[in-house]
Structures are given as C-alpha cells and as structure tokens.
Design an enzyme around this catalytic site. Structure first.
Site, PDB file in Angstrom:
ATOM      1  N   THR A  57       0.850  -1.190   0.000  1.00 23.21           N
ATOM      2  CA  THR A  57       0.000   0.000   0.000  1.00 23.21           C
ATOM      3  C   THR A  57       0.883   1.237   0.000  1.00 23.21           C
ATOM      4  OG1 THR A  57      -0.127   0.023   2.418  1.00 23.21           O
ATOM      5  CG2 THR A  57      -1.857  -1.168   1.240  1.00 23.21           C
ATOM      6  N   GLY A  58       0.376   2.312  -0.608  1.00 27.32           N
ATOM      7  CA  GLY A  58       1.109   3.568  -0.647  1.00 27.32           C
ATOM      8  C   GLY A  58       0.223   4.721  -0.254  1.00 27.32           C
ATOM      9  N   THR A  59       0.700   5.929  -0.501  1.00 25.47           N
ATOM     10  CA  THR A  59      -0.038   7.122  -0.084  1.00 25.47           C
ATOM     11  C   THR A  59      -1.304   7.321  -0.896  1.00 25.47           C
ATOM     12  OG1 THR A  59       1.362   8.446  -1.550  1.00 25.47           O
ATOM     13  CG2 THR A  59       2.009   8.315   0.774  1.00 25.47           C
ATOM     14  N   PHE A  60      -1.331   6.831  -2.117  1.00 26.69           N
ATOM     15  CA  PHE A  60      -2.541   7.018  -2.923  1.00 26.69           C
ATOM     16  C   PHE A  60      -2.901   5.779  -3.737  1.00 26.69           C
ATOM     17  CE2 PHE A  60       1.102   9.154  -4.890  1.00 26.69           C
ATOM     18  CZ  PHE A  60       1.255   8.425  -6.060  1.00 26.69           C
ATOM     19  N   ARG A  62      -2.706   1.023  -4.074  1.00 23.50           N
ATOM     20  CA  ARG A  62      -2.301  -0.301  -3.640  1.00 23.50           C
ATOM     21  C   ARG A  62      -1.757  -1.091  -4.822  1.00 23.50           C
ATOM     22  NH1 ARG A  62      -6.644  -2.724   0.735  1.00 23.50           N
ATOM     23  NH2 ARG A  62      -6.699  -0.905   2.119  1.00 23.50           N
ATOM     24  N   VAL A  63      -0.990  -2.121  -4.499  1.00 29.48           N
ATOM     25  CA  VAL A  63      -0.498  -3.043  -5.519  1.00 29.48           C
ATOM     26  C   VAL A  63      -1.025  -4.430  -5.188  1.00 29.48           C
ATOM     27  CG1 VAL A  63       1.513  -4.056  -6.646  1.00 29.48           C
ATOM     28  CG2 VAL A  63       1.578  -1.658  -5.906  1.00 29.48           C
ATOM     29  N   LYS A  78      -1.186  -2.207 -10.143  1.00 36.68           N
ATOM     30  CA  LYS A  78      -1.086  -0.988  -9.339  1.00 36.68           C
ATOM     31  C   LYS A  78      -2.369  -0.189  -9.513  1.00 36.68           C
ATOM     32  CE  LYS A  78       2.346   2.653  -8.430  1.00 36.68           C
ATOM     33  NZ  LYS A  78       3.658   3.186  -8.885  1.00 36.68           N
ATOM     34  N   ASP A 172      16.051   8.062  -8.558  1.00 35.30           N
ATOM     35  CA  ASP A 172      15.507   7.530  -7.299  1.00 35.30           C
ATOM     36  C   ASP A 172      16.087   6.162  -6.979  1.00 35.30           C
ATOM     37  OD1 ASP A 172      14.035   7.805  -5.001  1.00 35.30           O
ATOM     38  OD2 ASP A 172      12.163   7.071  -5.870  1.00 35.30           O
TER      39      ASP A 172
END
Length: 277
Positions: A57-60, A62-63, A78, A172
């Site tokens: 999960t991320g800030t905006f 999910r995977v 994603k 990155d």
C-alpha cells in the site's frame, strides 16, 4: 480511500464508454488527447484477472498480485486513487512513470503491460517480480559481501546505462526500488522521479541520503546524479548503512556537502580505494 480490487473495477470498466489502452478525459497531465492517437483494443481487461493478495500500500494506491484467468500468468496490478493523486499533486510523477515505462525495454527494468482508468481509479498492469525488495534482504543480512555487492552493482550499471542511452535520468536509486526476480537478478521499479533529460533540470527530488550535492545546492543536475546514487548504494550494500545519515534531512544535506566518509573496519581494501569494479 480504499482502492477496489479487479472484480469491482471490472464492473466499472464494462460500463465505460470505451476501453482503450489509455483513457484521456480525467487529467491532461496524465494522458494524451484523444486526437493524438487512434483507438485500439486493449491487450488486457480487468475482468480477465483474479485478485489474489494485496502486496503493498502507498499514499494514494495499492499493488495487488493478480492472475490471468486463462493463461494463468501472474501480474502486479497498481491501483491509484485519482482524487488522491491530484490532491497530493502527484500527476506529473504518475505521468513520468507511465511514459518512461512505455518507452523502455530492458531485462533489468520492470515492465509495464497495460494502463486504464475509470472515474476514480487509475490502473497499471505490471510485471510481477516474486523475489521482493533488495532492501529486505539487505536489512536481514546486515550487509552484503563484496562479491554480492559487485554482482548487484554490475546489473544496476547496465540498467542505468540503458536509461541514459534513452536520455532518461532515473533519480531515485535506493534499495527499496530494486526488486529481485526468481533467479536473483535485479529489476528497477518506481519511475515516478524518472525524467527525459537532454541537459539539466533543477527539480529537488529523491531520497535525502541519496541526493547528489548539485541537487541539494540547486545548481542544476543531469545524469551524474544516478552515478552518485550508485556510489551511495554500493556503500550501503557493503556496510549496512548509507555514508551520510542524520535524524533530519537538513543534517543529512550538511554531511553530504561536507563529503567526509568513514568506512567500517570490515570493508576490504579494494572497496575503500574504489577498485571494487
């Protein structure tokens, strides 16, 4: 907001006006205009995949790990919330990732197979890399041997040189953005900061410990920042920690600009003298 799984998203897809590789009516920054391309049938459809598990999960978004129903192929889906992407001003990052991944093809880079969106969610069907993050292995092991570090470094160099040949700066590089496939080879992922670059850019982006001095000083930067980040990564792989770290980003920046290195005792002579490669 919780992202829907493929089953819920498939219902929305079947009700949409048209299913193409990329829809173009929700954010001009993320999609080309309809006039810029001709409609074509999608290679994949959401309803053709079964969701198995949420991998992250991320800030905006999910995977999800998904499996194609007929061919039984596994993919990473994603799913990003469009309102959250816009609210966090991440449109450009999403656009960067999609445009770069559609252009590149290399064994050490993650593959993007298909993108689609409906009213509230954007979907990117990507290669599933079963080995997980290099970061996890590094934390479990503490640090890698010189031989292991050399192996990973060589593959990362191949990936970066390929990107640079396409005039793409990655920007990155870090252990969290390196996945390992079933055979132990690397896959660079997360191309939100990647940028097509002929000369220089002045955008401040990346992970504090991995930023090059010219990025911190806003002097403009180019491809060299990827090689700086590789040096930081090699140090971290072999020592277990980055060469410049502090409790806050400003402390990290000061140490990077000072440029003083302290090598752990266990590092061998070739590493300390830069003769590892």
């Amino acid at each position: 907001m919780e992202a829907p799984g493929p089953a819920q998203a498939a219902a929305a897809e079947s009700n949409s006006r048209e299913v193409t590789e990329d829809a173009a009516d929700w954010a001009p920054a993320l999609c080309p205009s309809p006039e810029a391309r001709s409609p074509e049938a999608p290679a994949y459809r959401l309803q053709d995949c079964d969701a198995l598990v949420t991998m992250g999960t991320g800030t905006f978004g999910r995977v999800h790990l998904v499996k194609e129903k007929t061919a039984k192929h596994f993919f990473a889906l994603k799913v990003m919330s469009i309102p959250d992407v816009i609210r966090r001003k991440q449109e450009q990052h999403v656009h960067n990732e999609k445009s770069v991944l559609k252009e590149v093809s290399h064994p050490f880079l993650i593959r993007l197979f298909w993108t689609w969106h409906e009213e509230r969610f954007l979907y990117m069907l990507m290669e599933y890399v079963p080995g997980g993050e290099l970061f996890s292995y590094l934390r479990n092991r503490g640090h890698f041997s010189s031989t292991t570090g050399l192996f990973y470094s060589a593959e990362i160099i191949c990936a970066i040189e390929y990107l640079h040949s396409k005039e793409i700066v990655y920007r990155d590089l870090k252990p969290e953005n390196i996945l390992l496939d079933r055979d132990g080879h690397i896959k660079l992922t997360d191309f939100g900061f990647a940028k097509k670059l002929v000369d220089r850019t002045w955008t401040l982006c990346g992970t504090p410990e991995y930023l090059a001095p010219e990025v911190i000083q806003s002097k403009g930067h180019g491809r060299a920042v990827d090689w700086w980040a590789l040096g930081i990564l090699i140090f971290e792989m072999l020592s277990g920690f980055p060469p410049f770290f502090d409790d806050n980003p400003f402390g990290i920046y000061q140490k990077i600009l000072a440029g003083k290195l302290y090598f752990p005792r266990h590092l061998d002579f070739h590493v300390k003298t830069g003769r590892m490669m």
